[in-house]
Each structure stands twice: as C-alpha cells, then as structure tokens.
Design a protein around this motif. Sequence first.
Motif, PDB file in Angstrom:
ATOM      1  N   VAL A  81       0.874  -1.177   0.000  1.00 33.45           N
ATOM      2  CA  VAL A  81       0.000   0.000   0.000  1.00 33.45           C
ATOM      3  C   VAL A  81       0.907   1.222   0.000  1.00 33.45           C
ATOM      4  O   VAL A  81       1.794   1.347   0.836  1.00 33.45           O
ATOM      5  CB  VAL A  81      -0.942   0.024   1.228  1.00 33.45           C
ATOM      6  N   VAL A  82       0.697   2.107  -0.980  1.00 32.85           N
ATOM      7  CA  VAL A  82       1.511   3.311  -1.117  1.00 32.85           C
ATOM      8  C   VAL A  82       0.647   4.520  -0.800  1.00 32.85           C
ATOM      9  O   VAL A  82      -0.427   4.690  -1.381  1.00 32.85           O
ATOM     10  CB  VAL A  82       2.080   3.427  -2.556  1.00 32.85           C
ATOM     11  N   ASP A  83       1.093   5.353   0.121  1.00 32.28           N
ATOM     12  CA  ASP A  83       0.386   6.577   0.463  1.00 32.28           C
ATOM     13  C   ASP A  83       0.510   7.552  -0.703  1.00 32.28           C
ATOM     14  O   ASP A  83       1.599   7.827  -1.188  1.00 32.28           O
ATOM     15  CB  ASP A  83       0.970   7.188   1.735  1.00 32.28           C
ATOM     16  N   ALA A  84      -0.637   8.054  -1.160  1.00 33.36           N
ATOM     17  CA  ALA A  84      -0.647   8.989  -2.287  1.00 33.36           C
ATOM     18  C   ALA A  84      -1.495  10.202  -1.914  1.00 33.36           C
ATOM     19  O   ALA A  84      -2.517  10.478  -2.529  1.00 33.36           O
ATOM     20  CB  ALA A  84      -1.177   8.292  -3.534  1.00 33.36           C
ATOM     21  N   ASP A 143      -4.262  12.088  -0.362  1.00 37.21           N
ATOM     22  CA  ASP A 143      -5.553  11.717   0.221  1.00 37.21           C
ATOM     23  C   ASP A 143      -6.078  10.407  -0.363  1.00 37.21           C
ATOM     24  O   ASP A 143      -7.243  10.077  -0.222  1.00 37.21           O
ATOM     25  CB  ASP A 143      -6.561  12.847   0.039  1.00 37.21           C
ATOM     26  N   HIS A 144      -5.205   9.650  -1.035  1.00 39.57           N
ATOM     27  CA  HIS A 144      -5.548   8.347  -1.601  1.00 39.57           C
ATOM     28  C   HIS A 144      -4.533   7.309  -1.136  1.00 39.57           C
ATOM     29  O   HIS A 144      -3.471   7.649  -0.634  1.00 39.57           O
ATOM     30  CB  HIS A 144      -5.519   8.379  -3.138  1.00 39.57           C
ATOM     31  N   ALA A 145      -4.866   6.080  -1.331  1.00 35.41           N
ATOM     32  CA  ALA A 145      -3.923   4.987  -1.111  1.00 35.41           C
ATOM     33  C   ALA A 145      -3.888   4.155  -2.382  1.00 35.41           C
ATOM     34  O   ALA A 145      -4.930   3.799  -2.935  1.00 35.41           O
ATOM     35  CB  ALA A 145      -4.336   4.128   0.066  1.00 35.41           C
TER      36      ALA A 145
END
Length: 74
Positions: A35-38, A40-42
């Motif tokens: 899971v990559v933090d993007a 306000d999205h993942a």
Amino acid sequence: MAFNHQIKGIASRWWRGTPLLDDSSAWFDCALHQVVDAGDHALMIGRIEGFACRRPPGWATLYRGAYFTPLSQC
C-alpha cells in the motif's frame, strides 16, 4: 471478506474461495503486496497469484483507440 453465496442467475465457479464468472473473458486473483500513500488516496499494488483467459478466434482488446492482443497464448 468472504463471499459465500451463488450469484443469482449467473453461472459461476469457485477458485481458492473466490467466485469466478463462467462467461468472463479473463480473471486475475491478486493478493495485497503493498500500500503506497498517495496524499488523500492509497494506491494498492497487488501480486497476481492466479490468472486465466479465454481467447476466441480473432479476440482483441480495444485500448486508447487501438486493438491489441494482450497475450499471444493464454
């Protein structure tokens, strides 16, 4: 989340606890790899653990205005 019932009126079968629709042209079974933090999205990246496709004669996929065959053999 387990899916433990038949989809009403749709032919399906099971593979490793996952329902597969009989008339689908392809399926992928994936496990969560990362899971990559993007912001306000993942972004979830999956690891493919199972794949199959049916390729009738002349089968091709339309993508961005062009036809291509994803795999020479499935």
